[in-house]
Design an enzyme around this catalytic site. Structure first.
Site, PDB file in Angstrom:
ATOM      1  N   ARG A  39       0.808  -1.214   0.000  1.00  0.00           N
ATOM      2  CA  ARG A  39       0.000   0.000   0.000  1.00  0.00           C
ATOM      3  C   ARG A  39       0.844   1.268   0.000  1.00  0.00           C
ATOM      4  O   ARG A  39       0.466   2.279  -0.556  1.00  0.00           O
ATOM      5  CB  ARG A  39      -0.926  -0.003   1.215  1.00  0.00           C
ATOM      6  N   LYS A 139      -1.045 -19.704   4.110  1.00  0.00           N
ATOM      7  CA  LYS A 139      -1.855 -19.872   5.292  1.00  0.00           C
ATOM      8  C   LYS A 139      -1.843 -18.591   6.127  1.00  0.00           C
ATOM      9  O   LYS A 139      -0.900 -17.814   5.960  1.00  0.00           O
ATOM     10  CB  LYS A 139      -1.358 -21.054   6.117  1.00  0.00           C
ATOM     11  N   HIS A 169       4.661 -24.513   3.400  1.00  0.00           N
ATOM     12  CA  HIS A 169       6.097 -24.537   3.096  1.00  0.00           C
ATOM     13  C   HIS A 169       6.776 -25.796   3.632  1.00  0.00           C
ATOM     14  O   HIS A 169       7.853 -26.156   3.176  1.00  0.00           O
ATOM     15  CB  HIS A 169       6.805 -23.256   3.568  1.00  0.00           C
ATOM     16  N   LYS A 173      10.206 -28.615   2.155  1.00  0.00           N
ATOM     17  CA  LYS A 173      11.451 -28.940   2.873  1.00  0.00           C
ATOM     18  C   LYS A 173      12.071 -30.196   2.256  1.00  0.00           C
ATOM     19  O   LYS A 173      11.361 -31.133   1.907  1.00  0.00           O
ATOM     20  CB  LYS A 173      11.164 -29.128   4.371  1.00  0.00           C
ATOM     21  N   GLU A 207       9.968 -25.487  18.420  1.00  0.00           N
ATOM     22  CA  GLU A 207      10.635 -24.203  18.158  1.00  0.00           C
ATOM     23  C   GLU A 207      11.124 -23.616  19.477  1.00  0.00           C
ATOM     24  O   GLU A 207      10.490 -23.812  20.516  1.00  0.00           O
ATOM     25  CB  GLU A 207       9.651 -23.222  17.524  1.00  0.00           C
ATOM     26  N   ASP A 226      -2.237 -22.985  13.825  1.00  0.00           N
ATOM     27  CA  ASP A 226      -1.034 -22.442  13.185  1.00  0.00           C
ATOM     28  C   ASP A 226      -0.135 -23.555  12.637  1.00  0.00           C
ATOM     29  O   ASP A 226       0.498 -23.374  11.598  1.00  0.00           O
ATOM     30  CB  ASP A 226      -0.267 -21.595  14.220  1.00  0.00           C
ATOM     31  N   HIS A 231       0.927 -27.935   8.716  1.00  0.00           N
ATOM     32  CA  HIS A 231       2.234 -28.589   8.599  1.00  0.00           C
ATOM     33  C   HIS A 231       2.243 -30.023   9.151  1.00  0.00           C
ATOM     34  O   HIS A 231       2.681 -30.949   8.486  1.00  0.00           O
ATOM     35  CB  HIS A 231       3.317 -27.788   9.327  1.00  0.00           C
ATOM     36  N   LYS A 330       5.981 -23.655  20.939  1.00  0.00           N
ATOM     37  CA  LYS A 330       6.943 -22.553  20.964  1.00  0.00           C
ATOM     38  C   LYS A 330       7.636 -22.579  22.324  1.00  0.00           C
ATOM     39  O   LYS A 330       7.097 -23.091  23.294  1.00  0.00           O
ATOM     40  CB  LYS A 330       6.213 -21.224  20.784  1.00  0.00           C
TER      41      LYS A 330
HETATM   42  C1  BG6 Z   1       4.694 -21.005  10.186  1.00  0.00           C
HETATM   43  C2  BG6 Z   1       4.014 -20.683  11.477  1.00  0.00           C
HETATM   44  O1  BG6 Z   1       3.780 -21.534   9.272  1.00  0.00           O
HETATM   45  O2  BG6 Z   1       5.729 -21.938  10.409  1.00  0.00           O
HETATM   46  C3  BG6 Z   1       5.011 -20.154  12.481  1.00  0.00           C
HETATM   47  O3  BG6 Z   1       2.992 -19.734  11.259  1.00  0.00           O
HETATM   48  C4  BG6 Z   1       6.181 -21.100  12.625  1.00  0.00           C
HETATM   49  O4  BG6 Z   1       4.392 -19.936  13.748  1.00  0.00           O
HETATM   50  C5  BG6 Z   1       6.750 -21.470  11.263  1.00  0.00           C
HETATM   51  O5  BG6 Z   1       7.161 -20.456  13.409  1.00  0.00           O
HETATM   52  C6  BG6 Z   1       7.795 -22.550  11.389  1.00  0.00           C
HETATM   53  O6  BG6 Z   1       8.427 -22.728  10.154  1.00  0.00           O
HETATM   54  P1  BG6 Z   1       9.906 -23.294  10.066  1.00  0.00           P
HETATM   55  O7  BG6 Z   1      10.143 -23.488   8.611  1.00  0.00           O
HETATM   56  O8  BG6 Z   1      10.786 -22.252  10.683  1.00  0.00           O
HETATM   57  O9  BG6 Z   1       9.916 -24.560  10.861  1.00  0.00           O
END
Ligand code: BG6
Length: 481
Positions: A39, A139, A169, A173, A207, A226, A231, A330
Site C-alpha cells: 500500500r 496460510k 512450506h 522442505k 521451536e 497455526d 504442517h 513454541k
Molecule cells: C509457520 C508458522 O507456518 O511456520 C510459524 O505460522 C512457525 O508460527 C513457522 O514459526 C515454522 O516454520 P519453520 O520453517 O521455521 O519450521
C-alpha cells in the site's frame, strides 16, 4: 511474479531471498520481472534499497553471492496499490499487459487473508486472471472449516483449481520430499510400512522462539491452527498415504486426502484423553531468561495454546492400531523437526540376559536442523568381552552426503509455481478435510471450560504431554538417549 505484500516480513525474509538464490543459480531468466506491491508509496529505488538490505542479511557471509544482488535488483519493480481502492490499478494492469499475456504471471498473495477476496476480484476486474495466471495463497487459509470454504469459494470464483497454489512450506522442505524418495525409490521400507511392523509414529515440530512480533495473529490462532492443521497433518499424510500411481499432482493429493478422511475423530468424547494443550510461562530460552506468553502478548489472560500434543489414529487396514503422536510448541528447549517411525520389537530374543535388551529399530527423518535420515539398528559392541548389544545409528546427513547446501523450502516451491507443478501444494479438498478434523478438537476444548496447562519456557511442554505417550507404554524420542 507479483508479490502482494511485497514489503512484508515473508517477502523480505523468505520469498525474495529464495528468488534471488534461484536467480543466482541461473534458474530465473534476466527477462523475468518481480513486482513488489504494497500500500505504501515509495520509489522503485527505495524499494530496491530495502530489498538489497534484506538480501544482504539473507546471504551474509557469502561475498560471491552478495555480489550478484545488483543484477537481481534490475528484475525488480514496485507498485503502490490498495486492494480496496481503484487508484493505480489501471497502470498496474497496463504494466502486466505490456509484459505480454503469453508470459506466465504469478500473483503471490503474501497478505492478510482478509484481503484475498478483494485482491482476486481486482485481478478479475482488470482481466488478469487468464489462463497464464497463477495465484499463490499462504496460510492461514481460514480460521475454521466455514471460513476456509469462504476463502476457497472466493478464490475459486476467479481462478480455476489448477491455477491455485496453496502453499504449505513444510512440503517444500528437502526431507519431506526425501520421504517420497525414501519410501518409493527403495524396496526396503515399503513392505514394512504398516501396522504389522510399525509400532507407532512420532512427529515433532519444536521451536525455541516465542510468538515474536506476531502475537496479534497468533493469539487468534494458537498452535493447533497455526501448525497442526497444516504442517503436521501434511507430514502425517506423507508418511501414511498409500503409494500414489505417479508423482502427478492429483495422484499424490488423492492419496493424502484419503488419509485425512481416515483420521479418527477427536471430539468431546475423547479430547481430554487424546490431546494436551499448553501455554509457556516465563523461563529460559536460547541461553537467557525468556518472558511468558502473556508478557509477550501484553495481556493479563489468554486461553490460546502455544503447545499441542495429540494422539491421532488413521483408521484403515494399513495403520489400524498404530498411533501417530504429534507435538509442536513454541519456547521448547530445541529447534527440532522430525518424524520418527518406531518399528515393532523383535518377536523373540536369542541373546543372554547380560547382553542388553534389543531396542526396537527407529527411522528418524530429520527436517531441521541438519537435514538427514538416521536408522537406529542393534549392533554388537566391539571387543572380546562377551556379546554386548548396543543401539547405533546409520546416519546420513544430507549436507555431508551430497556436499551441497540445503535450499530453503520456498526456493523449490516458487519454481514449482512457475512450472505449474501442483504436487507439493494443497488442493482445496485437503485443506477442508483438515479443518473438518480440527474443528471438533477446537470445539471440545472450548466446551471443556479448561485452560491450557502452563509450562516453563525451555521445557518440553506440560508434563501431561509426557503422560499422554507414557500411558501407552511409550516415550517421546530423544536423539541423545
Ligand atoms: C509457520 C508458522 O507456518 O511456520 C510459524 O505460522 C512457525 O508460527 C513457522 O514459526 C515454522 O516454520 P519453520 O520453517 O521455521 O519450521
Amino acid at each position: 511474479m507479483v508479490i502482494f505484500g511485497g514489503t512484508g516480513d515473508l517477502a523480505m525474509r523468505k520469498l525474495l531471498p529464495a528468488l534471488f538464490r534461484r536467480f543466482a543459480d541461473g534458474q530465473i531468466p534476466a527477462a523475468s520481472r518481480i513486482i513488489g506491491v504494497a500500500r505504501e508509496e515509495q520509489s522503485l529505488d527505495d524499494y530496491r534499497e530495502r530489498v538489497a538490505r534484506a538480501l544482504g542479511d539473507a546471504v551474509a557471509g557469502d561475498g560471491e553471492l552478495a555480489g550478484r544482488i545488483p543484477d537481481f535488483l534490475r528484475l525488480l519493480d514496485y507498485r503502490p496499490l490498495d486492494a480496496t481502492r481503484d487508484a493505480g490499478w489501471n497502470d498496474f494492469a497496463e504494466l502486466m499487459h505490456v509484459q505480454g499475456s503469453e508470459r506466465i504471471r504469478v500473483f503471490y498473495l503474501s497478505t492478510s487473508p482478509r484481503i484475498f477476496v478483494d485482491l482476486c476480484q481486482r485481478l478479475r476486474q482488470y482481466g488478469l486472471n487468464d489462463a497464464s495466471a497463477r495465484v499463490v495463497i499462504e496460510k492461514p487459509i481460514g480460521h475454521d472449516l466455514e471460513s476456509a470454504c469462504a476463502i476457497n469459494d472466493a478464490v475459486g470464483a476467479v481462478f480455476e483449481e489448477q491455477q491455485i497454489f496453496r502453499i504449505d512450506h513444510y512440503l517444500g522442505k528437502e526431507t519431506v520430499q526425501n520421504l517420497l524418495a525414501l519410501r518409493f525409490a527403495n524396496a526396503l521400507f515399503e513392505p514394512l510400512w504398516n501396522a504389522a511392523h510399525i509400532d507407532h509414529v512420532q512427529i515433532t515440530v519444536a521451536e525455541t522462539v516465542g510468538v515474536e512480533q506476531r502475537a496479534g495473529y497468533y493469539d487468534h490462532a494458537g498452535a493447533l491452527r497455526d501448525m497442526v492443521q497444516n504442517h503436521l497433518l501434511q507430514l502425517l499424510c506423507m508418511v501414511a498415504m498409500e503409494p500414489p500411481s505417479s508423482l502427478d499432482s492429483d495422484a499424490v493429493r488423492d492419496e493424502k486426502l484419503k488419509v485425512l478422511h481416515a483420521l479418527q475423530p477427536i471430539n468431546d468424547d475423547n479430547a481430554e484423553r487424546l490431546t494436551v494443550r499448553g501455554q509457556y510461562r516465563a523461563g529460559a530460552a536460547n541461553g537467557g531468561a525468556a518472558p511468558g506468553y502473556l508478557e509477550d502478548l501484553g495481556q493479563n489472560s489468554s486461553d490460546t495454546e502455544t503447545f499441542v500434543a495429540l494422539k491421532a489414529e488413521v483408521g484403515n487396514w494399513r495403520w489400524a492400531g498404530v498411533p501417530f503422536y504429534l507435538r509442536t510448541g513454541k519456547r521448547l528447549p530445541a529447534r527440532v523437526s522430525e518424524i520418527v517411525v518406531n518399528f515393532r520389537a523383535i518377536p523373540y530374543s536369542i541373546f543372554a540376559e547380560g547382553s542388553g535388551t534389543p531396542t526396537p529399530n527407529k527411522l528418524v527423518l530429520r527436517l531441521q536442523p541438519d537435514e538427514g535420515v538416521k536408522l537406529w539398528l542393534m549392533a554388537k559392541y566391539p571387543g572380546p568381552g562377551g556379546l554386548r548389544l548396543t543401539c547405533v545409528p546409520l546416519d546420513m546427513s544430507f549436507a555431508d552426503a551430497f556436499g551441497v547446501a540445503q535450499p530453503d523450502a520456498y526456493e523449490r516451491l516458487l519454481l514449482d509455481v512457475v512450472r505449474g507443478n501442483l504436487t507439493l501444494f494443497m488442493r482445496r479438498d485437503e485443506v477442508e478435510a483438515a479443518w473438518r478434523w480440527i474443528d471438533p478438537i477446537l470445539a471440545a476444548w472450548a466446551s471443556s471450560g479448561e485452560t491450557p496447562r502452563g509450562y516453563t519456557a525451555g521445557t518440553w511442554g506440560p508434563s501431561a504431554s509426557v503422560a499422554l505417550i507414557e500411558r501407552d507404554g511409550r516415550t517421546w524420542h530423544d536423539d541423545d538417549s
